[in-house]
Motif scaffolding. Structure first.
Motif, short mmCIF file in Angstrom:
data_model
loop_
_atom_site.label_atom_id
_atom_site.label_comp_id
_atom_site.label_asym_id
_atom_site.label_seq_id
_atom_site.Cartn_x
_atom_site.Cartn_y
_atom_site.Cartn_z
N HIS A 199 8.91 -10.02 -7.35
CA HIS A 199 10.07 -10.16 -6.46
C HIS A 199 9.70 -10.77 -5.10
CE1 HIS A 199 11.86 -7.52 -9.48
NE2 HIS A 199 13.03 -7.91 -9.01
N GLY A 200 8.49 -11.32 -5.01
CA GLY A 200 8.13 -12.11 -3.83
C GLY A 200 7.51 -11.36 -2.68
N ALA A 201 7.10 -10.10 -2.89
CA ALA A 201 6.50 -9.32 -1.81
C ALA A 201 4.98 -9.46 -1.84
CB ALA A 201 6.88 -7.85 -1.94
N SER A 202 4.36 -9.53 -0.68
CA SER A 202 2.91 -9.44 -0.59
C SER A 202 2.50 -7.97 -0.65
CB SER A 202 2.41 -10.05 0.72
OG SER A 202 2.56 -11.46 0.70
N VAL A 203 1.30 -7.71 -1.14
CA VAL A 203 0.89 -6.33 -1.43
C VAL A 203 -0.43 -6.01 -0.73
CG1 VAL A 203 0.18 -4.72 -3.25
CG2 VAL A 203 2.08 -6.30 -3.65
N VAL A 204 -0.48 -4.82 -0.15
CA VAL A 204 -1.72 -4.23 0.36
C VAL A 204 -1.96 -2.97 -0.45
CG1 VAL A 204 -2.84 -3.12 2.32
CG2 VAL A 204 -1.41 -5.15 2.69
N THR A 205 -3.16 -2.84 -1.01
CA THR A 205 -3.46 -1.68 -1.84
C THR A 205 -4.82 -1.09 -1.48
OG1 THR A 205 -3.76 -0.88 -4.13
CG2 THR A 205 -4.44 -3.14 -3.67
N ALA A 206 -4.95 0.20 -1.71
CA ALA A 206 -6.23 0.89 -1.55
C ALA A 206 -6.77 1.35 -2.90
CB ALA A 206 -6.07 2.09 -0.62
N ASN A 207 -6.24 0.76 -3.98
CA ASN A 207 -6.46 1.28 -5.33
C ASN A 207 -7.69 0.68 -6.00
OD1 ASN A 207 -6.17 2.23 -7.99
ND2 ASN A 207 -3.95 2.24 -7.83
N LYS A 208 -8.84 1.28 -5.75
CA LYS A 208 -10.09 0.78 -6.31
C LYS A 208 -10.13 0.85 -7.83
CE LYS A 208 -11.92 5.30 -5.13
NZ LYS A 208 -10.75 5.65 -4.30
N ALA A 209 -9.60 1.94 -8.40
CA ALA A 209 -9.65 2.10 -9.86
C ALA A 209 -8.86 1.00 -10.55
CB ALA A 209 -9.12 3.48 -10.24
N LEU A 210 -7.69 0.69 -10.04
CA LEU A 210 -6.86 -0.35 -10.64
C LEU A 210 -7.48 -1.73 -10.48
CD1 LEU A 210 -4.29 -1.35 -11.98
CD2 LEU A 210 -3.15 -1.24 -9.75
N LEU A 211 -8.00 -2.03 -9.31
CA LEU A 211 -8.63 -3.33 -9.09
C LEU A 211 -9.85 -3.51 -9.98
CD1 LEU A 211 -8.39 -3.45 -5.21
CD2 LEU A 211 -7.19 -4.97 -6.79
N ALA A 212 -10.61 -2.44 -10.18
CA ALA A 212 -11.82 -2.52 -11.01
C ALA A 212 -11.47 -2.63 -12.49
CB ALA A 212 -12.71 -1.30 -10.78
N GLU A 213 -10.29 -2.18 -12.87
CA GLU A 213 -9.90 -2.26 -14.28
C GLU A 213 -9.09 -3.50 -14.60
OE1 GLU A 213 -6.75 0.15 -17.02
OE2 GLU A 213 -8.56 1.26 -16.47
N ASP A 218 0.31 -12.60 -1.10
CA ASP A 218 -1.02 -12.04 -0.86
C ASP A 218 -1.24 -10.75 -1.62
OD1 ASP A 218 -2.25 -13.85 0.96
OD2 ASP A 218 -1.00 -13.09 2.59
N LEU A 219 -2.48 -10.51 -1.98
CA LEU A 219 -2.95 -9.21 -2.48
C LEU A 219 -4.22 -8.87 -1.70
CD1 LEU A 219 -2.85 -6.82 -4.47
CD2 LEU A 219 -4.18 -8.21 -6.07
N TYR A 220 -4.13 -7.92 -0.78
CA TYR A 220 -5.26 -7.53 0.06
C TYR A 220 -5.65 -6.08 -0.23
CZ TYR A 220 -5.57 -11.68 3.05
OH TYR A 220 -5.80 -12.94 3.54
N TYR A 221 -6.95 -5.76 -0.04
CA TYR A 221 -7.43 -4.46 -0.53
C TYR A 221 -8.66 -3.96 0.23
CZ TYR A 221 -10.30 -7.81 -3.13
OH TYR A 221 -11.12 -8.86 -3.47
N GLU A 222 -8.71 -4.19 1.53
CA GLU A 222 -9.86 -3.72 2.31
C GLU A 222 -10.10 -2.23 2.16
OE1 GLU A 222 -13.05 -4.00 3.96
OE2 GLU A 222 -11.98 -5.79 4.65
N ALA A 223 -9.03 -1.44 2.09
CA ALA A 223 -9.17 0.01 2.04
C ALA A 223 -9.66 0.53 0.70
CB ALA A 223 -7.83 0.67 2.38
N ALA A 224 -9.81 -0.34 -0.29
CA ALA A 224 -10.25 0.11 -1.61
C ALA A 224 -11.72 0.48 -1.65
CB ALA A 224 -9.96 -0.97 -2.66
N VAL A 225 -12.50 -0.02 -0.70
CA VAL A 225 -13.94 0.24 -0.69
C VAL A 225 -14.39 0.64 0.71
CG1 VAL A 225 -16.25 -0.72 -1.10
CG2 VAL A 225 -14.32 -1.47 -2.51
#
Length: 448
Positions: free
Chosen positions: A110-124, A139-146
Protein backbone atom coordinates in the motif's frame (compact mmCIF):
# COMPACT_ATOMS: atom_id res chain seq x y z
CA UNK A 1 0.49 -1.78 -5.58
CA UNK A 2 1.87 1.73 -5.37
CA UNK A 3 4.61 2.36 -7.92
CA UNK A 4 7.81 4.29 -7.20
CA UNK A 5 6.58 7.22 -9.22
CA UNK A 6 3.28 7.25 -7.33
CA UNK A 7 5.16 7.40 -4.02
CA UNK A 8 7.33 10.25 -5.21
CA UNK A 9 4.38 12.25 -6.54
CA UNK A 10 2.50 11.73 -3.30
CA UNK A 11 5.42 13.09 -1.29
CA UNK A 12 5.74 16.13 -3.54
CA UNK A 13 2.06 17.07 -3.65
CA UNK A 14 1.33 16.93 0.09
CA UNK A 15 4.24 18.99 1.39
CA UNK A 16 2.16 20.80 4.00
CA UNK A 17 0.54 17.68 5.42
CA UNK A 18 2.06 15.58 8.20
CA UNK A 19 3.53 12.17 7.52
CA UNK A 20 1.32 9.61 9.16
CA UNK A 21 2.97 6.83 11.19
CA UNK A 22 1.34 3.50 12.03
CA UNK A 23 2.89 1.66 14.98
CA UNK A 24 2.62 -2.13 15.25
CA UNK A 25 3.13 -3.08 18.89
CA UNK A 26 3.13 -1.03 22.07
CA UNK A 27 5.36 -2.96 24.44
CA UNK A 28 8.54 -1.62 25.98
CA UNK A 29 9.98 -0.47 22.65
CA UNK A 30 6.72 0.51 20.96
CA UNK A 31 5.54 2.68 23.83
CA UNK A 32 8.93 4.43 23.94
CA UNK A 33 8.71 5.16 20.21
CA UNK A 34 5.16 6.51 20.58
CA UNK A 35 6.21 8.85 23.38
CA UNK A 36 9.24 10.09 21.47
CA UNK A 37 7.05 10.90 18.49
CA UNK A 38 4.79 12.95 20.76
CA UNK A 39 7.32 14.55 23.10
CA UNK A 40 9.76 15.59 20.37
CA UNK A 41 7.27 16.43 17.65
CA UNK A 42 8.67 19.90 16.95
CA UNK A 43 12.30 18.79 16.77
CA UNK A 44 11.40 15.85 14.55
CA UNK A 45 9.47 18.12 12.21
CA UNK A 46 12.50 20.38 11.89
CA UNK A 47 14.77 17.43 11.12
CA UNK A 48 12.43 15.76 8.64
CA UNK A 49 10.85 18.78 6.96
CA UNK A 50 7.33 17.54 7.75
CA UNK A 51 5.55 16.74 10.98
CA UNK A 52 5.29 13.10 12.04
CA UNK A 53 1.87 12.18 13.34
CA UNK A 54 0.81 8.89 14.90
CA UNK A 55 -2.06 7.51 12.79
CA UNK A 56 -2.73 4.49 14.99
CA UNK A 57 -1.21 1.86 17.22
CA UNK A 58 -2.02 -1.82 16.74
CA UNK A 59 -2.17 -3.87 19.95
CA UNK A 60 -3.58 -7.20 21.03
CA UNK A 61 -6.01 -5.65 23.49
CA UNK A 62 -7.51 -2.20 23.74
CA UNK A 63 -8.82 -0.76 26.99
CA UNK A 64 -5.44 -1.11 28.70
CA UNK A 65 -4.22 2.18 30.15
CA UNK A 66 -0.96 3.32 28.59
CA UNK A 67 0.36 6.44 30.27
CA UNK A 68 0.76 9.46 28.04
CA UNK A 69 -0.84 7.90 24.96
CA UNK A 70 -4.27 8.76 23.54
CA UNK A 71 -6.61 5.73 23.93
CA UNK A 72 -8.28 6.67 20.63
CA UNK A 73 -5.10 5.69 18.75
CA UNK A 74 -5.28 2.04 19.71
CA UNK A 75 -6.77 -0.67 17.53
CA UNK A 76 -6.73 -4.45 17.33
CA UNK A 77 -7.12 -4.30 13.54
CA UNK A 78 -3.46 -4.27 12.54
CA UNK A 79 -4.23 -5.36 8.97
CA UNK A 80 -6.64 -2.50 8.50
CA UNK A 81 -4.22 -0.02 10.02
CA UNK A 82 -1.31 -0.78 7.67
CA UNK A 83 -3.64 -0.78 4.66
CA UNK A 84 -4.99 2.70 5.35
CA UNK A 85 -4.33 5.05 2.40
CA UNK A 86 -3.28 7.89 4.72
CA UNK A 87 -0.45 5.89 6.36
CA UNK A 88 3.00 6.85 5.04
CA UNK A 89 5.30 5.04 7.47
CA UNK A 90 4.93 1.82 9.46
CA UNK A 91 7.01 0.85 12.49
CA UNK A 92 6.91 -2.87 13.33
CA UNK A 93 8.03 -3.84 16.83
CA UNK A 94 5.80 -6.87 17.54
CA UNK A 95 8.48 -9.44 16.66
CA UNK A 96 8.12 -13.01 15.46
CA UNK A 97 7.43 -14.26 11.97
CA UNK A 98 3.66 -13.98 11.67
CA UNK A 99 1.66 -11.79 11.59
CA UNK A 100 4.66 -9.42 11.29
CA UNK A 101 5.63 -10.66 7.81
CA UNK A 102 2.11 -10.32 6.40
CA UNK A 103 1.64 -6.90 7.97
CA UNK A 104 4.94 -5.58 6.58
CA UNK A 105 4.14 -6.90 3.11
CA UNK A 106 0.67 -5.33 3.25
CA UNK A 107 2.15 -2.00 4.33
CA UNK A 108 4.67 -2.09 1.48
CA UNK A 109 1.98 -3.08 -1.01
CA UNK A 110 0.00 0.00 0.00
CA UNK A 111 3.00 2.29 -0.48
CA UNK A 112 4.25 2.73 3.09
CA UNK A 113 7.93 2.67 4.05
CA UNK A 114 8.73 0.33 6.92
CA UNK A 115 11.02 0.44 9.95
CA UNK A 116 11.38 -2.87 11.78
CA UNK A 117 13.31 -4.29 14.71
CA UNK A 118 12.46 -7.87 13.72
CA UNK A 119 15.72 -9.80 13.53
CA UNK A 120 14.05 -13.22 13.36
CA UNK A 121 11.94 -12.27 10.35
CA UNK A 122 14.79 -10.59 8.51
CA UNK A 123 17.04 -13.61 9.08
CA UNK A 124 14.36 -15.97 7.80
CA UNK A 125 12.66 -14.09 4.98
CA UNK A 126 14.56 -10.86 4.43
CA UNK A 127 14.96 -11.23 0.64
CA UNK A 128 11.21 -11.40 0.12
CA UNK A 129 10.71 -8.21 2.11
CA UNK A 130 13.51 -6.36 0.33
CA UNK A 131 12.23 -7.40 -3.08
CA UNK A 132 8.74 -6.15 -2.21
CA UNK A 133 10.14 -2.82 -0.98
CA UNK A 134 12.23 -2.37 -4.11
CA UNK A 135 9.29 -3.08 -6.39
CA UNK A 136 7.14 -0.58 -4.49
CA UNK A 137 9.86 2.07 -4.37
CA UNK A 138 9.72 2.34 -0.58
CA UNK A 139 12.21 1.90 2.24
CA UNK A 140 12.82 -1.04 4.57
CA UNK A 141 15.14 -0.03 7.44
CA UNK A 142 16.16 -2.18 10.40
CA UNK A 143 18.92 -0.67 12.53
CA UNK A 144 17.18 -1.79 15.73
CA UNK A 145 17.24 -5.44 14.66
CA UNK A 146 20.86 -5.89 15.75
CA UNK A 147 22.63 -4.61 18.88
CA UNK A 148 19.99 -2.19 20.16
CA UNK A 149 21.15 1.42 20.10
CA UNK A 150 24.53 0.62 18.54
CA UNK A 151 24.70 1.95 14.97
CA UNK A 152 26.08 -1.11 13.19
CA UNK A 153 23.62 -1.73 10.34
CA UNK A 154 24.09 1.66 8.69
CA UNK A 155 27.92 1.57 8.80
CA UNK A 156 27.85 -1.82 7.05
CA UNK A 157 25.06 -0.82 4.68
CA UNK A 158 26.37 2.63 3.79
CA UNK A 159 29.59 3.88 5.44
CA UNK A 160 31.73 0.83 4.58
CA UNK A 161 30.05 -0.05 1.30
CA UNK A 162 33.12 1.16 -0.60
CA UNK A 163 35.50 -0.97 1.46
CA UNK A 164 36.18 -4.71 1.63
CA UNK A 165 34.95 -6.01 4.99
CA UNK A 166 36.86 -9.10 6.09
CA UNK A 167 35.51 -9.82 9.59
CA UNK A 168 32.56 -8.92 11.76
CA UNK A 169 32.85 -10.30 15.29
CA UNK A 170 30.94 -9.26 18.33
CA UNK A 171 28.83 -9.69 21.41
CA UNK A 172 25.28 -9.27 20.14
CA UNK A 173 23.21 -10.68 23.00
CA UNK A 174 23.11 -8.79 26.27
CA UNK A 175 21.59 -11.63 28.29
CA UNK A 176 24.40 -14.07 27.61
CA UNK A 177 27.02 -11.40 28.12
CA UNK A 178 25.52 -10.49 31.49
CA UNK A 179 25.55 -14.14 32.55
CA UNK A 180 29.12 -14.85 31.44
CA UNK A 181 30.39 -11.57 32.89
CA UNK A 182 28.86 -12.40 36.29
CA UNK A 183 30.31 -15.91 36.17
CA UNK A 184 33.72 -14.41 35.42
CA UNK A 185 33.73 -11.59 37.96
CA UNK A 186 31.87 -13.26 40.84
CA UNK A 187 32.56 -16.96 40.32
CA UNK A 188 28.84 -17.78 40.27
CA UNK A 189 27.32 -20.77 38.49
CA UNK A 190 25.23 -20.57 35.34
CA UNK A 191 21.86 -21.36 36.93
CA UNK A 192 22.38 -18.84 39.71
CA UNK A 193 23.26 -16.00 37.35
CA UNK A 194 20.44 -16.88 34.94
CA UNK A 195 17.95 -16.54 37.80
CA UNK A 196 19.45 -13.15 38.64
CA UNK A 197 19.22 -12.05 35.00
CA UNK A 198 15.55 -13.03 34.93
CA UNK A 199 14.86 -11.15 38.16
CA UNK A 200 16.50 -8.01 36.71
CA UNK A 201 14.59 -8.27 33.44
CA UNK A 202 17.66 -9.08 31.33
CA UNK A 203 16.37 -12.57 30.55
CA UNK A 204 12.91 -13.79 29.61
CA UNK A 205 10.98 -16.34 31.66
CA UNK A 206 11.84 -18.72 28.82
CA UNK A 207 15.46 -17.77 28.06
CA UNK A 208 15.95 -20.35 25.29
CA UNK A 209 16.32 -17.86 22.43
CA UNK A 210 19.15 -16.13 24.29
CA UNK A 211 21.06 -18.87 26.10
CA UNK A 212 20.85 -21.37 23.22
CA UNK A 213 22.08 -18.81 20.69
CA UNK A 214 18.99 -18.43 18.46
CA UNK A 215 18.86 -14.65 18.96
CA UNK A 216 22.55 -14.24 18.20
CA UNK A 217 22.31 -16.52 15.14
CA UNK A 218 19.61 -14.33 13.58
CA UNK A 219 21.73 -11.24 14.16
CA UNK A 220 24.83 -12.96 12.78
CA UNK A 221 22.93 -13.83 9.60
CA UNK A 222 21.91 -10.19 9.13
CA UNK A 223 25.45 -8.91 9.76
CA UNK A 224 27.06 -11.45 7.44
CA UNK A 225 24.60 -10.71 4.64
CA UNK A 226 25.33 -7.00 4.88
CA UNK A 227 29.10 -7.30 5.27
CA UNK A 228 29.59 -9.73 2.41
CA UNK A 229 26.76 -8.73 0.05
CA UNK A 230 25.17 -12.16 0.04
CA UNK A 231 21.98 -13.75 1.27
CA UNK A 232 22.48 -15.47 4.62
CA UNK A 233 19.72 -16.97 6.75
CA UNK A 234 19.69 -18.07 10.37
CA UNK A 235 19.77 -21.68 9.17
CA UNK A 236 23.19 -21.00 7.61
CA UNK A 237 24.66 -20.04 10.99
CA UNK A 238 26.46 -22.61 13.13
CA UNK A 239 24.88 -22.12 16.55
CA UNK A 240 25.87 -23.16 20.07
CA UNK A 241 24.54 -21.85 23.38
CA UNK A 242 26.17 -21.16 26.72
CA UNK A 243 24.25 -23.59 28.94
CA UNK A 244 27.19 -25.99 29.19
CA UNK A 245 29.67 -23.35 30.36
CA UNK A 246 30.82 -24.23 33.88
CA UNK A 247 32.67 -22.43 36.62
CA UNK A 248 35.71 -24.56 35.85
CA UNK A 249 35.64 -23.31 32.23
CA UNK A 250 35.64 -19.75 33.49
CA UNK A 251 38.52 -20.53 35.87
CA UNK A 252 40.48 -22.19 33.07
CA UNK A 253 40.04 -19.09 30.92
CA UNK A 254 41.31 -16.90 33.75
CA UNK A 255 44.39 -19.09 34.12
CA UNK A 256 45.13 -18.44 30.44
CA UNK A 257 44.60 -14.67 30.84
CA UNK A 258 41.41 -15.04 28.85
CA UNK A 259 37.71 -14.54 29.34
CA UNK A 260 34.73 -16.45 27.98
CA UNK A 261 32.35 -14.57 25.69
CA UNK A 262 29.42 -15.64 23.51
CA UNK A 263 30.46 -14.40 20.08
CA UNK A 264 28.92 -13.95 16.67
CA UNK A 265 31.71 -14.42 14.14
CA UNK A 266 31.33 -13.64 10.42
CA UNK A 267 34.37 -13.91 8.17
CA UNK A 268 35.29 -13.71 4.53
CA UNK A 269 37.19 -16.89 3.69
CA UNK A 270 39.12 -17.84 0.56
CA UNK A 271 39.31 -21.55 -0.20
CA UNK A 272 41.06 -22.68 -3.37
CA UNK A 273 40.58 -19.29 -4.94
CA UNK A 274 36.85 -19.05 -4.18
CA UNK A 275 35.42 -16.61 -1.65
CA UNK A 276 33.16 -18.09 1.00
CA UNK A 277 31.46 -16.82 4.15
CA UNK A 278 31.83 -18.46 7.54
CA UNK A 279 29.10 -17.57 10.02
CA UNK A 280 28.89 -18.94 13.55
CA UNK A 281 27.81 -18.06 17.05
CA UNK A 282 29.16 -19.87 20.09
CA UNK A 283 31.05 -19.30 23.37
CA UNK A 284 34.79 -18.87 23.02
CA UNK A 285 37.82 -17.90 25.04
CA UNK A 286 39.37 -14.60 23.99
CA UNK A 287 42.54 -12.99 25.42
CA UNK A 288 41.96 -10.21 27.92
CA UNK A 289 43.89 -7.91 25.59
CA UNK A 290 41.13 -8.18 22.97
CA UNK A 291 38.73 -5.20 22.92
CA UNK A 292 35.69 -7.46 23.35
CA UNK A 293 37.06 -8.98 26.57
CA UNK A 294 36.27 -5.87 28.60
CA UNK A 295 32.64 -5.60 27.50
CA UNK A 296 30.65 -6.28 30.66
CA UNK A 297 27.07 -6.52 31.86
CA UNK A 298 24.26 -6.50 29.32
CA UNK A 299 26.23 -4.39 26.85
CA UNK A 300 26.91 -5.30 23.23
CA UNK A 301 29.96 -4.59 21.07
CA UNK A 302 30.84 -5.37 17.48
CA UNK A 303 34.30 -5.26 15.93
CA UNK A 304 34.48 -4.77 12.16
CA UNK A 305 37.69 -5.28 10.22
CA UNK A 306 38.09 -4.09 6.64
CA UNK A 307 40.91 -3.72 4.15
CA UNK A 308 41.17 0.06 4.22
CA UNK A 309 39.46 1.25 7.42
CA UNK A 310 41.22 -1.35 9.56
CA UNK A 311 39.61 -2.32 12.86
CA UNK A 312 36.52 -0.43 14.05
CA UNK A 313 34.60 -1.09 17.26
CA UNK A 314 30.98 -0.24 18.01
CA UNK A 315 29.89 -0.41 21.65
CA UNK A 316 26.80 0.39 23.69
CA UNK A 317 23.56 -0.87 25.23
CA UNK A 318 22.27 -3.76 23.17
CA UNK A 319 18.68 -3.94 24.41
CA UNK A 320 16.03 -2.13 26.42
CA UNK A 321 13.16 0.12 25.52
CA UNK A 322 14.90 3.48 25.22
CA UNK A 323 18.11 2.30 23.48
CA UNK A 324 16.16 0.24 20.94
CA UNK A 325 13.66 3.06 20.45
CA UNK A 326 16.60 5.37 19.68
CA UNK A 327 17.64 3.08 16.81
CA UNK A 328 14.04 2.90 15.57
CA UNK A 329 13.70 6.67 15.65
CA UNK A 330 16.93 7.11 13.71
CA UNK A 331 15.55 4.92 10.95
CA UNK A 332 12.17 6.61 11.12
CA UNK A 333 13.67 10.06 10.58
CA UNK A 334 15.71 8.74 7.64
CA UNK A 335 12.80 7.08 5.84
CA UNK A 336 10.65 10.14 6.55
CA UNK A 337 13.26 12.39 4.95
CA UNK A 338 13.38 10.07 1.96
CA UNK A 339 9.61 10.28 1.74
CA UNK A 340 9.69 14.07 1.74
CA UNK A 341 12.28 14.05 -1.05
CA UNK A 342 10.41 11.46 -3.08
CA UNK A 343 13.25 8.95 -2.99
CA UNK A 344 14.32 5.79 -1.18
CA UNK A 345 17.53 4.62 0.48
CA UNK A 346 19.70 1.58 -0.24
CA UNK A 347 17.97 -1.77 -0.53
CA UNK A 348 19.35 -5.28 -0.39
CA UNK A 349 22.87 -5.82 -1.70
CA UNK A 350 23.35 -9.50 -2.52
CA UNK A 351 25.32 -9.25 -5.74
CA UNK A 352 28.31 -11.26 -4.43
CA UNK A 353 26.17 -14.34 -3.84
CA UNK A 354 28.89 -16.06 -1.81
CA UNK A 355 28.30 -19.50 -0.41
CA UNK A 356 28.38 -20.19 3.31
CA UNK A 357 31.11 -22.71 4.04
CA UNK A 358 30.57 -25.80 6.14
CA UNK A 359 31.54 -25.48 9.78
CA UNK A 360 33.76 -28.54 9.27
CA UNK A 361 36.01 -26.45 7.04
CA UNK A 362 36.33 -23.50 9.41
CA UNK A 363 39.81 -23.19 10.92
CA UNK A 364 39.82 -22.62 14.69
CA UNK A 365 41.86 -23.24 17.83
CA UNK A 366 40.57 -25.35 20.71
CA UNK A 367 40.88 -25.48 24.48
CA UNK A 368 40.39 -29.04 25.72
CA UNK A 369 40.28 -30.30 29.29
CA UNK A 370 40.57 -34.04 30.01
CA UNK A 371 40.35 -36.22 33.11
CA UNK A 372 42.87 -39.00 32.59
CA UNK A 373 44.45 -41.95 34.36
CA UNK A 374 47.54 -40.84 36.27
CA UNK A 375 50.12 -43.29 34.96
CA UNK A 376 53.22 -43.28 32.72
CA UNK A 377 52.60 -43.05 28.98
CA UNK A 378 49.29 -41.20 29.13
CA UNK A 379 50.72 -37.93 27.85
CA UNK A 380 52.29 -39.72 24.89
CA UNK A 381 49.03 -41.51 24.10
CA UNK A 382 47.04 -38.28 24.16
CA UNK A 383 49.64 -36.48 22.05
CA UNK A 384 49.59 -39.31 19.52
CA UNK A 385 45.82 -38.99 19.22
CA UNK A 386 46.21 -35.37 18.20
CA UNK A 387 48.99 -36.24 15.75
CA UNK A 388 46.88 -38.99 14.18
CA UNK A 389 44.28 -36.35 13.26
CA UNK A 390 46.89 -33.81 12.08
CA UNK A 391 46.17 -31.38 14.89
CA UNK A 392 49.16 -29.65 16.44
CA UNK A 393 49.20 -29.00 20.20
CA UNK A 394 50.39 -25.54 21.21
CA UNK A 395 50.46 -26.04 24.98
CA UNK A 396 49.78 -28.93 27.36
CA UNK A 397 49.87 -28.97 31.13
CA UNK A 398 48.90 -31.39 33.86
CA UNK A 399 46.87 -30.31 36.88
CA UNK A 400 45.34 -31.95 39.93
CA UNK A 401 42.34 -34.14 39.28
CA UNK A 402 38.86 -32.77 39.80
CA UNK A 403 37.63 -36.27 40.69
CA UNK A 404 37.68 -37.47 44.28
CA UNK A 405 36.62 -41.07 43.69
CA UNK A 406 39.85 -42.36 42.16
CA UNK A 407 43.42 -41.42 41.32
CA UNK A 408 43.76 -39.39 38.17
CA UNK A 409 45.02 -36.21 36.64
CA UNK A 410 43.64 -33.38 34.61
CA UNK A 411 45.19 -32.44 31.28
CA UNK A 412 44.60 -29.00 29.79
CA UNK A 413 45.56 -28.46 26.15
CA UNK A 414 45.37 -25.62 23.64
CA UNK A 415 45.76 -26.48 19.97
CA UNK A 416 47.12 -24.60 17.02
CA UNK A 417 44.60 -23.62 14.36
CA UNK A 418 43.17 -26.56 12.46
CA UNK A 419 40.00 -27.40 10.54
CA UNK A 420 36.96 -27.86 12.73
CA UNK A 421 36.39 -31.36 11.36
CA UNK A 422 39.88 -32.48 12.43
CA UNK A 423 39.46 -30.97 15.89
CA UNK A 424 36.05 -32.56 16.38
CA UNK A 425 37.36 -35.95 15.27
CA UNK A 426 40.24 -35.60 17.73
CA UNK A 427 37.86 -34.89 20.60
CA UNK A 428 35.75 -37.93 19.72
CA UNK A 429 38.83 -40.13 19.57
CA UNK A 430 40.05 -38.83 22.93
CA UNK A 431 36.74 -39.82 24.47
CA UNK A 432 37.27 -43.40 23.25
CA UNK A 433 40.74 -43.80 24.78
CA UNK A 434 40.82 -46.11 27.82
CA UNK A 435 43.28 -43.74 29.47
CA UNK A 436 40.73 -40.89 29.34
CA UNK A 437 38.07 -40.92 32.06
CA UNK A 438 36.18 -37.98 30.64
CA UNK A 439 36.45 -35.08 28.22
CA UNK A 440 35.56 -32.33 30.69
CA UNK A 441 35.42 -29.30 28.45
CA UNK A 442 35.89 -28.26 24.85
CA UNK A 443 35.88 -24.63 23.78
CA UNK A 444 37.16 -22.65 20.85
CA UNK A 445 39.85 -20.01 21.30
CA UNK A 446 39.41 -16.83 19.24
CA UNK A 447 40.76 -13.34 18.95
CA UNK A 448 44.44 -13.93 18.34
Amino acid sequence: MTSPSDSAVGAQTTADEPLRVALLGCGVVGSAVARLLTDHADDLAARVGRRLEVAGIAVRRTGVERAGLDPALFTTDAEGLVARPDVDLVVEVIGGIEPARSLILTAIEHGASVVTANKALLAEDGPRLFEAAEQAGVDLYYEAAVAGAIPIIRPLRESLVGDDVTTVMGIVNGTTNFILDKMHTEGSGFDEVLAEAQALGYAEADPTADVEGFDAAAKAAILAGLAFHSRVTADDVHREGITEISSSDIAAAKSMDCTVKALAICRSEIVQGERFISVRTHPAMIPNSHPLASVGGAYNAVVVESTNAGRLMFYGPGAGGDPTASAVMGDLVTVARNRVRGTSGPGESAYANRRVMSMDDVVTRYFISLEVVDQPGVLATVAACFADHHVSVQTMRQEASLRSDEAGARLVLVTHAAPEAALSATVRALGDLPQVHEVLSVMRVEGE
